[in-house]
Design an enzyme around this catalytic site. Sequence first.
Site, PDB file in Angstrom:
ATOM      1  N   THR A 130      -4.315   6.291 -21.562  1.00 26.18           N
ATOM      2  CA  THR A 130      -4.203   4.934 -21.045  1.00 26.18           C
ATOM      3  C   THR A 130      -2.800   4.416 -21.339  1.00 26.18           C
ATOM      4  O   THR A 130      -2.114   4.908 -22.239  1.00 26.18           O
ATOM      5  CB  THR A 130      -5.215   3.989 -21.708  1.00 26.18           C
ATOM      6  OG1 THR A 130      -5.087   4.114 -23.129  1.00 26.18           O
ATOM      7  CG2 THR A 130      -6.630   4.313 -21.306  1.00 26.18           C
TER       8      THR A 130
ATOM      9  N   ARG B 199      -2.872  -2.361 -18.202  1.00 28.74           N
ATOM     10  CA  ARG B 199      -4.085  -1.553 -18.165  1.00 28.74           C
ATOM     11  C   ARG B 199      -3.938  -0.525 -17.047  1.00 28.74           C
ATOM     12  O   ARG B 199      -3.672  -0.868 -15.899  1.00 28.74           O
ATOM     13  CB  ARG B 199      -5.317  -2.415 -17.950  1.00 28.74           C
ATOM     14  CG  ARG B 199      -5.526  -3.453 -19.044  1.00 28.74           C
ATOM     15  CD  ARG B 199      -6.915  -4.055 -18.984  1.00 28.74           C
ATOM     16  NE  ARG B 199      -7.920  -3.076 -19.351  1.00 28.74           N
ATOM     17  CZ  ARG B 199      -8.257  -2.778 -20.612  1.00 28.74           C
ATOM     18  NH1 ARG B 199      -7.649  -3.364 -21.625  1.00 28.74           N
ATOM     19  NH2 ARG B 199      -9.201  -1.875 -20.855  1.00 28.74           N
TER      20      ARG B 199
ATOM     21  N   GLU C  31      -0.194   4.914  -0.471  1.00 30.93           N
ATOM     22  CA  GLU C  31      -0.898   6.191  -0.609  1.00 30.93           C
ATOM     23  C   GLU C  31       0.091   7.350  -0.509  1.00 30.93           C
ATOM     24  O   GLU C  31       0.960   7.364   0.361  1.00 30.93           O
ATOM     25  CB  GLU C  31      -1.962   6.339   0.481  1.00 30.93           C
ATOM     26  CG  GLU C  31      -3.232   5.580   0.197  1.00 30.93           C
ATOM     27  CD  GLU C  31      -4.339   5.956   1.173  1.00 30.93           C
ATOM     28  OE1 GLU C  31      -4.032   6.629   2.178  1.00 30.93           O
ATOM     29  OE2 GLU C  31      -5.497   5.567   0.946  1.00 30.93           O
TER      30      GLU C  31
ATOM     31  N   TYR D 254       0.860  -1.178   0.000  1.00 28.70           N
ATOM     32  CA  TYR D 254       0.000   0.000   0.000  1.00 28.70           C
ATOM     33  C   TYR D 254       0.899   1.231   0.000  1.00 28.70           C
ATOM     34  O   TYR D 254       1.824   1.328   0.807  1.00 28.70           O
ATOM     35  CB  TYR D 254      -0.893   0.012   1.247  1.00 28.70           C
ATOM     36  CG  TYR D 254      -2.317   0.402   0.953  1.00 28.70           C
ATOM     37  CD1 TYR D 254      -2.615   1.649   0.408  1.00 28.70           C
ATOM     38  CD2 TYR D 254      -3.373  -0.473   1.202  1.00 28.70           C
ATOM     39  CE1 TYR D 254      -3.917   2.003   0.133  1.00 28.70           C
ATOM     40  CE2 TYR D 254      -4.678  -0.121   0.936  1.00 28.70           C
ATOM     41  CZ  TYR D 254      -4.946   1.127   0.394  1.00 28.70           C
ATOM     42  OH  TYR D 254      -6.241   1.484   0.123  1.00 28.70           O
TER      43      TYR D 254
ATOM     44  N   LYS E 242      -3.344  -0.208 -25.013  1.00 30.09           N
ATOM     45  CA  LYS E 242      -3.479   0.144 -26.434  1.00 30.09           C
ATOM     46  C   LYS E 242      -2.112   0.093 -27.118  1.00 30.09           C
ATOM     47  O   LYS E 242      -1.319  -0.796 -26.838  1.00 30.09           O
ATOM     48  CB  LYS E 242      -4.173   1.491 -26.586  1.00 30.09           C
ATOM     49  CG  LYS E 242      -5.576   1.550 -25.944  1.00 30.09           C
ATOM     50  CD  LYS E 242      -6.254   2.863 -26.251  1.00 30.09           C
ATOM     51  CE  LYS E 242      -7.678   2.898 -25.718  1.00 30.09           C
ATOM     52  NZ  LYS E 242      -7.743   3.132 -24.257  1.00 30.09           N
TER      53      LYS E 242
ATOM     54  N   ASP F  65      -6.857  14.266 -24.539  1.00 32.35           N
ATOM     55  CA  ASP F  65      -7.041  12.873 -24.125  1.00 32.35           C
ATOM     56  C   ASP F  65      -6.424  12.027 -25.227  1.00 32.35           C
ATOM     57  O   ASP F  65      -7.040  11.764 -26.255  1.00 32.35           O
ATOM     58  CB  ASP F  65      -8.525  12.563 -23.945  1.00 32.35           C
ATOM     59  CG  ASP F  65      -8.762  11.135 -23.465  1.00 32.35           C
ATOM     60  OD1 ASP F  65      -7.807  10.333 -23.474  1.00 32.35           O
ATOM     61  OD2 ASP F  65      -9.911  10.814 -23.103  1.00 32.35           O
TER      62      ASP F  65
END
Length: 422
Positions: free
Chosen positions: A232, A241, A62, A60, A235, A206
């Site tokens: 992203t 992903r 954060e 984790y 692609k 984008d």
Amino acid sequence: MTEVYYGPDFELMQNQDPEIASVILSELERQRNGLQLIASENFTSPAVLAALGSTLSNKYAEGYPGKRYYGGCEEVDKVEVIGIERAKKLFDAEHANLQPHSGASANVAVYQAFTKPGDTVLAMSLPHGGHLTHGSKVNFSGKWFNVVSYGVRSDNELIDYDELRDLAIAHKPRMICSGATAYPRLIDFKKIREICDEVGSIMWVDAAHFIGLVAGKAIPSPVPYADVVSFTTHKVLRGPRGGMILSKAQHAAAVDKAVFPGMQGGPIMSAVAGKAIALAECATTSYKNYAKKVVENCQALSAGLEAEGMRAVSGGTDTHLALIDIRSTGITGKEADERCGASGITLNKNAIPYDPQTPAVTSGIRVGSAATTTQGMGIAEMKIISSLIARAIKEGDKAEKAAQIRTEVKELVHNFPVYPEK
């Protein structure tokens, strides 16, 4: 790509959970035995797959490197710093954030960094090739913001920059978004920058669909012009992903705060590592050659489908995707999608500009060349694929015809194996 990597304990997973292991193997076989022509899909390298299945999944983290809310982040900090530096170098960007879980998450962060609910945003219409997060009424963007849409001209199906400028002058949007999911042509970022400067708007690109081509120097980059670029990491970029954001240095604090704590909690550090690996792969000469071939292959695929009697929207493509109007076949996009699927060809139905059909039916299909190019296919194979698609659309409703096409598809892809056996 020379071998598949399942992770250190794949055999253990088979013994412990054969039901899930069976599905994973079945999906591998689906990818191996069919043609993968979804424009937003690709095959990651074994190194990226290894990162996704690594012990980094357990941590984790954060916050940001050196400023975490949990202890024990010394090693994952290194991964994120490496990835950030690779992104900045690859795209010649002033700032990079690798934490967004997806492209849509990255877009949420962009809205949060630069706008407040109720602000006016100018973006490309979904029916003309835009994205759900560009103002669709069923999406948060269309519910929380006053989104004004621009589209393509009816005569040439290219972005109508005159309309875009007129709308910008009339509405004075806080932000102007360019980028699309089904627009096959290059975007004039310089012209959009000029419009943004004229009306005082933030320029957001984008770049989810075409950023891999930018990374490979196959098409011009939006980074020198835009205030912020979201995308992203799968692609054409061929990573895991996930999402990423690049921005000018003056916007770095706003972007980082919008991602965390504004939009999400802890990053998926295994995915961040996968992104870093993909960025290093994109910096190689072989990747640049790949990106160039992706465009050449898509142009050949588009031309091949036109030779089969279908029409390429806007007359062709400059990128990795082509939008094909199939009304001449008498078949809808939905029917074509289903027939191609039965024939071992995975693509998607897609609306065309000014489509008379509903979004659930459509008059077109969208095809992409990223995955087949990763497999090593070239222009000769694109001509074969064009013929297979045409036959599937016209004859794939007959079981024996679909079976024959599926056999031919399998023969073709077996010459270009996905993740070959060790």
